[in-house]
Scaffold this active site. Structure first.
Site, PDB file in Angstrom:
ATOM      1  CG  HIS A 420       1.781 -49.694 -55.859  1.00 13.85           C
ATOM      2  ND1 HIS A 420       1.368 -50.759 -55.025  1.00 13.85           N
ATOM      3  CD2 HIS A 420       3.296 -50.159 -55.661  1.00 13.85           C
ATOM      4  CE1 HIS A 420       2.227 -51.419 -54.374  1.00 13.85           C
ATOM      5  NE2 HIS A 420       3.577 -51.243 -55.134  1.00 13.85           N
ATOM      6  CG  LEU A 421       0.763 -41.896 -59.354  1.00 15.16           C
ATOM      7  CD1 LEU A 421       0.069 -41.573 -58.075  1.00 15.16           C
ATOM      8  CD2 LEU A 421       1.687 -41.134 -60.048  1.00 15.16           C
TER       9      LEU A 421
END
Ligand SMILES: Cc1cc2nc3c(=O)[nH]c(=O)nc-3n(C[C@H](O)[C@H](O)[C@H](O)COP(=O)(O)OP(=O)(O)OC[C@H]3O[C@@H](n4cnc5c(N)ncnc54)[C@H](O)[C@@H]3O)c2cc1C
Length: 486
Positions: A420-421
């Site tokens: 989920h950068l």
């Protein structure tokens, strides 16, 4: 054919790029060129089955639809970090868990992105097929559906029962603000098909004469002149060339957007100079202080004879700083080639304090950068994750059908990342902010970044719904302001 000039050039046909291209080409007087490094599909029907099937994540080591990056999660845990590389981007290969950020997540955003301000855009992008009412959309292109409790995999049902018996409240709609608890995962799917931003937004408008979508084309540099972005250098099947642009939007995702800025001389000047890149514009925050959700996998086995092929995740439990994810399918079945035989209970830290950074490869900055997560460097993160693992063990012990729950020590529970950068080109107005509140790169004309890079920090839920909302809202806001041909 790739034109020599476009009013707006968008780099990256991922989740945000597809929504932007559809929104901005809605004005017939504006030419839009969308450049995607991976495969570009010419129509909805050209999308292969494995990308459509919401029960499969087409991301294993053999996948033609992804790019892998070296990651260092902690000083002694390495990981390969996958991102989508195909029209539709990571949203074409993801878990189809389409959950909104929580109202308090927007406290770190500029005031123009408060929950009240963004709610109309969350509604506009979706058609929620389960929950009526003012909180939800009924005419947006992304269908949002949940597996009802009675049709869930027996394991999911048993996990819900165990959570409720342990005192956690049932939550009917995880996309509504309200207290934490256990509930059904909202998914962007229709009849088992993952409906991501390509199918929902771009495919229906591919025949617009003012829109060109070019696949297999990689942007290598944003071309600057006098403090303004004026074009994009590309490498494609016909070799390198330069496209001139009235405006450039970088939507290459949270890894490649900061890398592209840095390759273009926009970033921490001292570091760029060391790498032999001419520093054109000093923005120290590029690639710094990113956040992502650490996820600890607790393996388990369930009673033989239960169905094995199902949506990977049907229900989750939220409590304080944690999300517990009882994945029902073995990752080996849902992620071809992953080699993981047992299903796992994922323990996710939803509001991590630790921050990471993107490190360009000193041998050649054009090579994939290293993602240095620095997970659990904040002691509070380690403590919260350990508490989550203890809670996971208790809930697995109480879940009917689980015959063997991996004790983390005995079976080697694993630290990973939820992929989920966020926040590699942060929005804001402090000295490390990279873009302003409308995603325009600070101090440069004609250039924006619009993807999860600009999130001030990772939301406390999966980022996909928020990414789509962001791109939709930026396109709607910029519709009249961006260049037109006439
Ligand atoms: C395997 C996986 C599972 C996930 N599961 C979920 C989930 O279930 N729920 C959730 O909320 N989130 C999930 N996520 C995260 C979510 O999908 C992403 O955060 C979101 O899709 C990111 O959108 P984006 O537009 O920022 O970037 P992306 O969608 O990654 O798009 C970037 C695009 O740019 C292209 N590109 C890159 N560099 C260049 C270049 N130089 N030139 C041209 N093109 C370029 C890439 O090929 C890619 O198509 C998952 C992510 C992954 C990888």
């Amino acid at each position: 054919m790739i034109p020599a000039h476009a009013d707006v050039v968008i780099v990256g046909g991922g989740s945000c790029g597809c929504v932007l291209a559809a929104g901005l080409s809605d004005d017939p007087d504006r030419t839009v060129l969308l450049l995607e490094e991976g495969t570009a599909f010419g129509s909805a029907s050209a999308v292969p089955r494995e990308i459509r099937d919401a029960a499969v994540l087409p991301v294993g080591p053999e996948s033609p639809w992804t790019a892998d990056f070296p990651g260092r999660l902690t000083s002694d845990v390495q990981a390969t970090v996958t991102r989508g590389r195909v029209l539709g981007g990571s949203g074409a290969v993801n878990g189809a868990y389409f959950v909104r950020a929580r109202p308090d997540d927007f406290a770190s955003w500029p005031a123009s992105w408060s929950y009240e301000e963004v709610l109309p855009s969350f509604r506009a992008v979706e058609t929620d097929t389960d929950v009526p009412g003012d909180l939800h959309g009924s005419s947006g292109p992304i269908p949002v559906a949940r597996v009802p409790r009675e049709r869930m995999h027996p394991l999911s049902r048993a996990f819900v029962d165990a959570s409720e018996s342990a005192g956690f409240a049932p939550v009917a709609d995880l996309n509504a603000p309200g207290p934490d608890g256990v509930g059904a995962v909202p998914s962007n799917m229709r009849d088992g098909t993952r409906v991501g931003p390509f199918l929902a937004y771009l495919a229906p408008v591919l025949d617009r004469p003012n829109l060109t979508v070019a696949g297999g084309v990689s942007a290598t540099r944003v071309v600057m002149a006098g403090g303004r972005a004026v074009g994009v250098e590309i490498a494609g099947p016909d070799g390198p060339r330069t496209i001139s642009a009235g405006y450039v939007i970088v939507a290459a995702g949270a890894v490649r957007s900061p890398q592209l800025l840095m390759l273009s001389g926009i970033g921490p000047a001292d570091e760029l100079g060391r790498l032999g890149i001419d520093p054109l514009h000093d923005l120290p925050g590029v690639g710094r202080d990113f956040s992502d959700h650490p996820e600890f996998a607790v393996p388990y086995r369930f009673r033989p004879g239960l169905p094995s092929h199902t949506l990977l995740l049907e229900t989750v439990l939220h409590t304080e700083n944690l999300e517990l994810r009882p994945y029902t399918a073995a990752f080996g079945a849902a992620i071809p080639g992953s080699g993981v035989a047992d299903p796992v209970l994922g323990v996710v830290l939803t509001r991590p304090r630790s921050r990471g950074r993107i490190v360009l490869d000193e041998r050649d900055p054009r090579r994939p950068p290293l993602l240095d997560y620095r997970y659990l460097t904040d002691p509070a993160d380690r403590q919260a994750l350990e508490e989550g693992v203890r809670l996971a063990a208790d809930l697995l012990a109480a879940t009917t059908g689980v015959v063997e729950a991996g004790s983390v020590d005995a079976r080697g529970g694993r630290l990973g990342t939820s992929l989920h950068l966020s926040g590699t080109c942060r929005m804001g107005d402090d000295e490390n902010a990279v873009v302003d509140e409308w995603c325009r790169v600070r101090g440069i004309e004609g250039l924006s970044v619009v993807d999860t890079s600009v999130f001030p920090q990772v939301p406390s839920r999966g980022p996909h719904a928020t990414a789509v909302m962001l791109a939709y809202r930026v396109a709607a806001t910029a519709r009249d302001a961006l260049p037109h041909t006439v």
